[in-house]
Design a protein around this motif. Structure first.
Motif: not given
Length: 167
Positions: A47-48, A50-52, A54-55, A110-111, A114, A118
Motif C-alpha cells: 500500500q505504501q 503504491d501510494k508513493a 503515484l506522484n 492495487n485499488d 488500498r 490500513a
C-alpha cells in the motif's frame, strides 16, 4: 521537423527505458522481497509503495512514454522517417499493451488492496492478501516488464535507423 522528430524519439526512448526499469525492479526485486514477508508487512508495504509511486514525476514518465513514442511514430510517416517507422510502430504497440495491462489488471488490483484499509484496521490480513492474488499481479507485471523492454529495444533500434537516415 527533423530535429523535432529526433528530440521526440530521444524522449520516447528515455521515458520508455525508465519505465522498463521500473517494471523490472518490481519483477525481480520488490515483489519477490514482499512475497517473503508476513501478511501485515506485505499489505502495509505494498500500500505504501503504491501510494508513493503515484506522484507527478512517475505519472509524467509513465504517460509521457506513450505520448512521445506515438508522436515519434506519427512524425516518421514521411519519406525521411520511413526506416525508423516499423520499429516505432512496434514500440508504440508494445507500450500500448503496457497501458492496457496496467489499467485493466494492475491498477484495479492495487485499488482493491488500498480499499481494504490500513493493516491495523484489517481483521483478516491473510484473506486480504489472498484476495489480492499476488501471483496474478506478478504475472501481469512480468508481461508489462517484457513488453516495455521490447518497446525500449525497438526505440533504440529506431534511433539507429534515424541516425542512418539523417547522417
Amino acid at each position: 521537423m527533423l530535429v523535432f522528430r529526433g528530440v521526440t524519439l530521444v524522449l520516447a526512448t528515455l521515458t520508455v527505458g525508465i519505465m522498463a526499469g521500473i517494471f523490472q525492479v518490481y519483477a525481480y526485486s520488490i515483489m519477490p522481497g514482499l512475497g517473503r514477508t508476513d501478511d501485515r508487512t506485505f499489505v502495509g508495504a505494498f500500500q505504501q509503495v503504491d501510494k508513493a509511486i503515484l506522484n507527478p514525476l512517475f505519472l509524467l514518465t509513465f504517460m509521457g512514454a506513450f505520448v512521445f513514442t506515438a508522436l515519434a511514430m506519427a512524425l516518421s510517416f514521411g519519406k525521411d522517417g520511413r526506416s525508423a517507422l516499423p520499429w516505432l510502430i512496434v514500440a508504440t504497440l508494445l507500450y500500448l499493451l503496457v497501458l492496457i495491462v496496467t489499467f485493466a489488471v494492475n491498477v484495479p488490483m492495487n485499488d482493491a488492496l488500498r480499499a481494504a484499509g490500513a493493516p491495523d484496521t484489517i481483521s483478516d490480513l491473510a484473506a486480504v492478501r489472498e484476495r489480492f492474488d499476488e501471483a496474478k499481479w506478478v504475472r501481469w507485471n512480468l508481461v508489462r516488464a517484457i513488453a516495455c523492454t521490447g518497446a525500449f529495444g525497438a526505440l533504440i533500434w529506431s534511433l539507429v535507423q534515424h541516425g542512418r537516415s539523417t547522417g
